[in-house]
Design an enzyme around this catalytic site. Structure first.
Site, PDB file in Angstrom:
ATOM      1  N   GLY A  19       0.082  -4.172   4.010  1.00  8.79           N
ATOM      2  CA  GLY A  19      -0.579  -2.868   3.956  1.00  8.79           C
ATOM      3  C   GLY A  19      -0.228  -2.135   2.677  1.00  8.79           C
ATOM      4  O   GLY A  19       0.909  -2.188   2.231  1.00  8.79           O
ATOM      5  N   ARG A  78       4.291  -0.749 -12.353  1.00  3.40           N
ATOM      6  CA  ARG A  78       4.516  -0.241 -13.713  1.00  3.40           C
ATOM      7  C   ARG A  78       5.960  -0.474 -14.155  1.00  3.40           C
ATOM      8  O   ARG A  78       6.215  -0.924 -15.279  1.00  3.40           O
ATOM      9  CB  ARG A  78       4.202   1.258 -13.739  1.00  3.40           C
ATOM     10  CG  ARG A  78       4.537   2.000 -15.013  1.00  3.40           C
ATOM     11  CD  ARG A  78       4.156   3.463 -14.843  1.00  3.40           C
ATOM     12  NE  ARG A  78       4.499   4.308 -15.967  1.00  3.40           N
ATOM     13  CZ  ARG A  78       5.660   4.964 -16.076  1.00  3.40           C
ATOM     14  NH1 ARG A  78       6.590   4.837 -15.155  1.00  3.40           N
ATOM     15  NH2 ARG A  78       5.886   5.741 -17.124  1.00  3.40           N
ATOM     16  N   ALA A  79       6.900  -0.181 -13.270  1.00  2.00           N
ATOM     17  CA  ALA A  79       8.305  -0.334 -13.625  1.00  2.00           C
ATOM     18  C   ALA A  79       8.654  -1.801 -13.868  1.00  2.00           C
ATOM     19  O   ALA A  79       9.386  -2.140 -14.800  1.00  2.00           O
ATOM     20  CB  ALA A  79       9.185   0.256 -12.529  1.00  2.00           C
ATOM     21  N   ARG A 103      -3.446  -9.707   3.372  1.00  2.00           N
ATOM     22  CA  ARG A 103      -2.569 -10.540   4.193  1.00  2.00           C
ATOM     23  C   ARG A 103      -3.157 -11.951   4.132  1.00  2.00           C
ATOM     24  O   ARG A 103      -4.267 -12.182   4.561  1.00  2.00           O
ATOM     25  CB  ARG A 103      -2.540 -10.036   5.632  1.00  2.00           C
ATOM     26  CG  ARG A 103      -2.006  -8.621   5.742  1.00  2.00           C
ATOM     27  CD  ARG A 103      -2.004  -8.125   7.193  1.00  2.00           C
ATOM     28  NE  ARG A 103      -2.123  -6.669   7.223  1.00  2.00           N
ATOM     29  CZ  ARG A 103      -1.070  -5.828   7.178  1.00  2.00           C
ATOM     30  NH1 ARG A 103       0.139  -6.301   7.130  1.00  2.00           N
ATOM     31  NH2 ARG A 103      -1.251  -4.518   7.165  1.00  2.00           N
ATOM     32  N   SER A 104      -2.416 -12.884   3.590  1.00  2.00           N
ATOM     33  CA  SER A 104      -2.959 -14.224   3.367  1.00  2.00           C
ATOM     34  C   SER A 104      -2.536 -15.169   4.482  1.00  2.00           C
ATOM     35  O   SER A 104      -1.344 -15.399   4.704  1.00  2.00           O
ATOM     36  CB  SER A 104      -2.451 -14.755   2.018  1.00  2.00           C
ATOM     37  OG  SER A 104      -2.698 -16.131   1.919  1.00  2.00           O
ATOM     38  N   ASP A 158       8.151  -6.544   5.705  1.00  2.00           N
ATOM     39  CA  ASP A 158       9.001  -7.651   6.144  1.00  2.00           C
ATOM     40  C   ASP A 158       8.234  -8.966   6.248  1.00  2.00           C
ATOM     41  O   ASP A 158       8.773 -10.021   5.931  1.00  2.00           O
ATOM     42  CB  ASP A 158       9.681  -7.303   7.473  1.00  2.00           C
ATOM     43  CG  ASP A 158       8.677  -7.069   8.580  1.00  2.00           C
ATOM     44  OD1 ASP A 158       7.569  -6.569   8.284  1.00  2.00           O
ATOM     45  OD2 ASP A 158       8.985  -7.396   9.734  1.00  2.00           O
ATOM     46  N   THR A 196       6.203   0.111   2.247  1.00  2.00           N
ATOM     47  CA  THR A 196       5.565   0.345   3.551  1.00  2.00           C
ATOM     48  C   THR A 196       5.722   1.813   3.913  1.00  2.00           C
ATOM     49  O   THR A 196       6.760   2.404   3.676  1.00  2.00           O
ATOM     50  CB  THR A 196       6.184  -0.523   4.669  1.00  2.00           C
ATOM     51  OG1 THR A 196       5.866   0.079   5.940  1.00  2.00           O
ATOM     52  CG2 THR A 196       7.691  -0.581   4.560  1.00  2.00           C
ATOM     53  N   ASP A 256       5.994   2.902   6.781  1.00  2.00           N
ATOM     54  CA  ASP A 256       6.624   3.049   8.099  1.00  2.00           C
ATOM     55  C   ASP A 256       8.135   3.265   8.046  1.00  2.00           C
ATOM     56  O   ASP A 256       8.737   3.635   9.046  1.00  2.00           O
ATOM     57  CB  ASP A 256       6.313   1.835   8.976  1.00  2.00           C
ATOM     58  CG  ASP A 256       4.867   1.838   9.433  1.00  2.00           C
ATOM     59  OD1 ASP A 256       4.230   2.893   9.381  1.00  2.00           O
ATOM     60  OD2 ASP A 256       4.370   0.776   9.837  1.00  2.00           O
ATOM     61  N   ASP A 284      10.654   1.301   8.064  1.00  2.00           N
ATOM     62  CA  ASP A 284      11.396   0.619   9.123  1.00  2.00           C
ATOM     63  C   ASP A 284      11.957  -0.718   8.650  1.00  2.00           C
ATOM     64  O   ASP A 284      11.943  -1.706   9.368  1.00  2.00           O
ATOM     65  CB  ASP A 284      10.509   0.414  10.352  1.00  2.00           C
ATOM     66  CG  ASP A 284       9.248  -0.378  10.033  1.00  2.00           C
ATOM     67  OD1 ASP A 284       8.953  -0.566   8.837  1.00  2.00           O
ATOM     68  OD2 ASP A 284       8.571  -0.808  10.962  1.00  2.00           O
ATOM     69  N   MET A 287       0.486   7.324  12.101  1.00  2.00           N
ATOM     70  CA  MET A 287       0.737   5.889  12.009  1.00  2.00           C
ATOM     71  C   MET A 287       2.185   5.571  12.415  1.00  2.00           C
ATOM     72  O   MET A 287       3.036   6.447  12.465  1.00  2.00           O
ATOM     73  CB  MET A 287       0.428   5.394  10.614  1.00  2.00           C
ATOM     74  CG  MET A 287      -1.079   5.229  10.392  1.00  2.00           C
ATOM     75  SD  MET A 287      -1.452   4.311   8.884  1.00  2.00           S
ATOM     76  CE  MET A 287      -3.184   3.882   9.182  1.00  2.00           C
ATOM     77  N   ARG A 290       3.327   1.662  14.016  1.00  2.00           N
ATOM     78  CA  ARG A 290       3.091   0.758  15.132  1.00  2.00           C
ATOM     79  C   ARG A 290       4.408   0.399  15.820  1.00  2.00           C
ATOM     80  O   ARG A 290       4.482   0.304  17.031  1.00  2.00           O
ATOM     81  CB  ARG A 290       2.384  -0.506  14.614  1.00  2.00           C
ATOM     82  CG  ARG A 290       1.453  -1.097  15.648  1.00  2.00           C
ATOM     83  CD  ARG A 290       0.377  -1.946  15.038  1.00  2.00           C
ATOM     84  NE  ARG A 290      -0.630  -1.160  14.323  1.00  2.00           N
ATOM     85  CZ  ARG A 290      -1.655  -1.674  13.654  1.00  2.00           C
ATOM     86  NH1 ARG A 290      -1.802  -2.969  13.579  1.00  2.00           N
ATOM     87  NH2 ARG A 290      -2.521  -0.879  13.050  1.00  2.00           N
ATOM     88  N   GLY A 331       6.764  21.775  13.456  1.00  2.00           N
ATOM     89  CA  GLY A 331       7.112  22.527  14.650  1.00  2.00           C
ATOM     90  C   GLY A 331       6.409  22.031  15.897  1.00  2.00           C
ATOM     91  O   GLY A 331       6.102  22.812  16.795  1.00  2.00           O
ATOM     92  N   GLU A 373       5.712  20.711  19.491  1.00  2.00           N
ATOM     93  CA  GLU A 373       6.453  20.958  20.717  1.00  2.00           C
ATOM     94  C   GLU A 373       6.947  19.653  21.335  1.00  2.00           C
ATOM     95  O   GLU A 373       7.986  19.634  21.982  1.00  2.00           O
ATOM     96  CB  GLU A 373       5.575  21.726  21.715  1.00  2.00           C
ATOM     97  CG  GLU A 373       5.544  23.221  21.477  1.00  2.00           C
ATOM     98  CD  GLU A 373       4.584  23.648  20.371  1.00  2.00           C
ATOM     99  OE1 GLU A 373       3.902  22.781  19.804  1.00  2.00           O
ATOM    100  OE2 GLU A 373       4.505  24.857  20.075  1.00  2.00           O
ATOM    101  N   GLN A 431      -3.374   8.537   5.792  1.00  2.00           N
ATOM    102  CA  GLN A 431      -1.926   8.471   5.571  1.00  2.00           C
ATOM    103  C   GLN A 431      -1.517   7.379   4.582  1.00  2.00           C
ATOM    104  O   GLN A 431      -0.383   7.357   4.126  1.00  2.00           O
ATOM    105  CB  GLN A 431      -1.203   8.236   6.910  1.00  2.00           C
ATOM    106  CG  GLN A 431      -1.409   9.361   7.887  1.00  2.00           C
ATOM    107  CD  GLN A 431      -1.028   8.968   9.308  1.00  2.00           C
ATOM    108  OE1 GLN A 431       0.128   8.987   9.684  1.00  2.00           O
ATOM    109  NE2 GLN A 431      -2.019   8.594  10.104  1.00  2.00           N
ATOM    110  N   ARG A 432      -2.397   6.465   4.279  1.00  2.00           N
ATOM    111  CA  ARG A 432      -2.038   5.368   3.377  1.00  2.00           C
ATOM    112  C   ARG A 432      -2.328   5.685   1.908  1.00  2.00           C
ATOM    113  O   ARG A 432      -1.765   5.065   1.020  1.00  2.00           O
ATOM    114  CB  ARG A 432      -2.828   4.104   3.727  1.00  2.00           C
ATOM    115  CG  ARG A 432      -2.431   3.482   5.018  1.00  2.00           C
ATOM    116  CD  ARG A 432      -2.769   1.993   5.028  1.00  2.00           C
ATOM    117  NE  ARG A 432      -2.120   1.367   6.158  1.00  2.00           N
ATOM    118  CZ  ARG A 432      -0.847   0.974   6.160  1.00  2.00           C
ATOM    119  NH1 ARG A 432      -0.104   1.093   5.078  1.00  2.00           N
ATOM    120  NH2 ARG A 432      -0.320   0.448   7.236  1.00  2.00           N
TER     121      ARG A 432
END
Lengths: 323, 323, 323, 323
Positions: free
Chosen positions: B11, B21-22, B72-73, B103, B126, B128, B130, B170, B172, B186, B188, B255-256
């Site tokens: 993703g 670039r770096a 994704r291959s 990962d 990513t 996420d 995670d 997002m 998963r 904020g 709830e 969000q991406r």
């Protein structure tokens, strides 16, 4: 007219606060007492009304939403509801109203005014830009820029993955948000209620494209397109082009909020100012609009949802520029 | 290591361009030839590889998406795919790889490296957040700020209408976007996969609130919550609180995308720089992370999705601050 | 501790409102009375103090500035001023204070606490990120992102015109905003107080560049660079490279305002929560910081401006990535 | 007309890329060859011209600046410069030009067209919105929204500190940016070249305010105000109100850059489309504008800077709404 009430009604739209501010300050400037009415006609019936002054509207011009809150009141459709609302105005001596909202709110105002002889002024507050008599409605410019920023982001990920994206924007009866945001983001297809959606032509153009290369394509759909929203369109496309990497994004309520753009703050300020001028000058029961850069006043009865004809030029531009 | 390839995989996430670039500029600075590989491992297999120099990466640090595209291959899971990929690297003399992705991409890299002795460096790209071994992943800060801006807008309209909003973000497998954006706006209630979602408790707190006053409430749900996403939660709430004015908003792919935040550009730049340093210094087959403000290197095999324990403090903060 | 006061002091920074909200709600949650003190120590002396509850801080987490206003109080430097301030707290029974501000505000708090035995907790609120004992200060992340967005825009016009731009960002004693925003926008040169500015080297690199091609170059200068701000640097450059199309832009106070980023809202919320915990647990006269992802408490006396050594890595990254 | 050139000239403005894209794609659609000319008339003289197709303008509609770069060419003022430019067009068979820029660029185009019989179409690209014959100029809406966002941020810090801020916005000859952004941010005073600035009245209103309370006041100044910019105004105020906490902020070049708003992308797209239509339909040497929602074509000679009279209403609104 010596004491006036102001309320926001129907769906909220960015810039409503700027309009409220203009009504309050212009009213105060002319020596009127100004009352804020909470939650549209509901607060009028439930007597949720409070006096406002210059400080009550300090620092709100840049805020989304509406400090007066808004609602759709069922009770106001009933004679008893309107009678109760009138009592609450009368006991405070309120003898003029400014209603910021859409065509439904204007119809209520007209009826109320007919019954109780309280003059009403309507300001077009709706993100859908589909009110007759005004080139601008409060909130449209903000909503369409929010949509554009969101679609720009989706374009990033669509390009990264060579994906087909179907983005749904607001517009139950009108395709303006879809049309403007679609052109502005270079959408390949734009589906709106004002034009017949030829799904077969869409499918065949996508199929053609898929044959030639990876299928990156952005389709912007108004929620009110006669073919349905993004999910309905996606279902058909997935069935007919099962190999396309198809995604749906429904922008939803983010289009209603956010700090208003310069344009929305400006037109809201001008309209709010002129609403009070109307009350002072005896120009009653009109909607204040802006047409061809001039203030424009039409009877509230005529301020209905306008299904405008989309210019042929624009549709050509969509087709040519996305090619 | 004299010639290196760089690719983005899985993703897409904002900041990937800054990392590319770096890698390119640090490689060039050290006299390495740097090759861009299109569409992740797919481009490696399909030989879509081109040499890059300083100018190829000019003016991309602020762009969302990835100029190298991503995919994704499936073929790379197969020995034949990897063998073909190796041939394409070999014929150019490429003897080092930098993989920007998640990962899954790292597992592919480790396998490839085991088979063909081309050292691989992984950068955690990513939204996420995670991945074990790094406090930051490229794209998380941008994604969470995009979510916050969107929810701020929804809050405007929720407040204007006294509504209950259920917003899906997002995540998963991980609730970080939900947790951070929820606290920051904020919310709830925040429903995440890392904690048990007690739907009965949620319903009873909403019922309690509804009794006392109008029910304005913002619930942020991670798409991977064990109870389902926003639609599933809404269905239950609507059944149990039929009078609440309940709306759903799924933020989705916005969000991406988008221009990366300062933080994402910075960590991507630092990670890209250190990825090349690793290849030059013989620190092979590691993921470059940042832990406690220091660069951190862990074997690619260990750079897996990390279900981290959410601190008790944070959960308490959610509860107390939204009260 | 049963009644606490909260104030914001010194230069304002985005996220202060989120911190105030966290203090009020955590205090209330634990049964404390919480009082807002207006305009920092000035309001304490002038008795501008009012009780706050959960609703007083509703809908402020996303607002820039500070609802408590801020000031630098000269009177608080005098014993009489502090005595008067104490009287105003005492008469309400306030026996704990939370001060959100910079190192100057902390020194005042420490002195006050020594004299009057009211425990004080400091929260680092400054956009400059130069307080010892914390990796984060409330407002830095927002300020640096504002700078990045502004410089991105300047880059657009610099590129369109092939111009040399010198952009000054805030940071009287610290170069963090310059360093982070400079790297994130790909600035060719970054001048900060922490490193010696070699103006001759700068001139010669520009001269070199100008010989080879059109001179597009972005220099980010911290206002506190030992060579002076953007205007001073521009003067020298214009003298030595009279043909360059050189422009100056001083970002100024836009860096202080704006809706806080997710990160600033989060750390402000966490710090505010822990400030109250400190008061409840008898951990007095400390600044609440976050170091290596953990809460960190240092005596207020030690919470001074920290001239940190900029890592060699970062300086190398600046040089290599802009090449 | 079979081959056309397109260039951007003068100060850059957001939306120029959208216009270039529209010219290229509409040209291609009609079977024309389209050439991009770099750096305005400079590239025409220096033969920096290249053929463009649909892909050359992919993904630029959302970019600030101009991919064709821009410049002010002195050589084009000279007959030799224009002759050389003509040679470069002639050798490629280019027999039509689209110039995106301001009134200076149009004068050059008119002269060139008179001499060499190459029809020219002008598109108003300037953030200043001061071109006769069009309600909109490409870039104004973006610039004014950038100014509004910046001033909103300044307002945060002005409120937090009770400060008097003097903000300078662009507009050397026209006060539109100041007027629109000033109204939209609730500025207490707006100083523009179109109206006489009564500095004594300003001082006395500030003095009055200071007597009554803390002096929080926002003054927006157009750089071309006859009294000078923000620094000049500040100097006078500081002398006359030495106790006021007065700050200056000059927004500067950030107003030129950034991703264009929806409106700027739309009008740029429409104007670009109609520019090509003009060339095809023999409507030569006009500027394409939009007046009262309709396309409007005026001779290039008449497309000069227009000092428009600011409506009395607007000035009244400024005064009343900020009160």
């Amino acid at each position: 007219v010596t004491k006036i009430g102001v309320l926001t009604s129907g769906g909220d739209s960015p810039g409503m606060n700027a309009a409220v501010r203009a009504v309050v300050r212009t009213g105060n400037y002319h020596g009127l007492e100004v009352y804020g009415i909470m939650r549209g006609y509901s607060g009028m019936i439930e007597d949720d009304i409070f006096q406002m002054d210059s400080r009550s509207v300090a620092n709100i011009i840049q805020r989304g939403g509406t400090i007066l809150k808004t609602a759709r009141s069922k009770d106001f459709f009933e004679p008893e509801g309107r009678a109760k609302a009138y009592e609450n105005l009368k006991k405070r001596g309120i003898n003029g109203l400014v209603i910021i909202g859409g065509d439904g709110s204007f119809r209520g105002a007209q009826k109320f005014s007919n019954e109780f002889d309280i003059p009403c002024i309507g300001l077009p507050g709706t993100i859908d830009k589909d009110i007759a008599g005004s080139d601008f409605t409060i909130g449209f410019d903000t909503a369409v820029n929010t949509a554009v920023e969101a679609i720009d982001k989706i374009r990033d990920t669509a390009d990264a993955h060579d994906r087909l994206f179907i983005v749904e924007v607001m517009g139950r009866d009108a395709g303006y948000i879809a049309l403007h945001s679609g052109i502005a983001t270079g959408a390949e297809n734009i589906l709106i209620p004002e034009t017949k959606t030829d799904i077969e032509e869409l499918i065949s153009s996508l199929t053609e494209k898929e044959k030639r290369k990876k299928l990156v394509n952005l389709i912007v759909v108004a929620e009110g397109d006669e073919y349905g929203g993004a999910n309905e369109v996606a279902e058909i496309i997935k069935k007919r082009l099962p190999n396309a990497d198809t995604r749906v994004c429904i922008l939803g309520h983010i289009q209603r909020g956010g700090s208003p753009t310069c344009l929305d703050r400006l037109i809201a300020s001008r309209m709010g100012y002129h609403a009070v001028e109307c009350l002072l000058n005896g120009r009653f029961n009109v909607m204040v609009g802006i047409l061809n850069n001039k203030m424009n006043y039409i009877p509230l009865d005529n301020a209905i949802k306008a299904k405008q004809k989309i210019s042929e030029d624009w549709l050509k531009i969509v087709k040519i520029l996305a090619s």
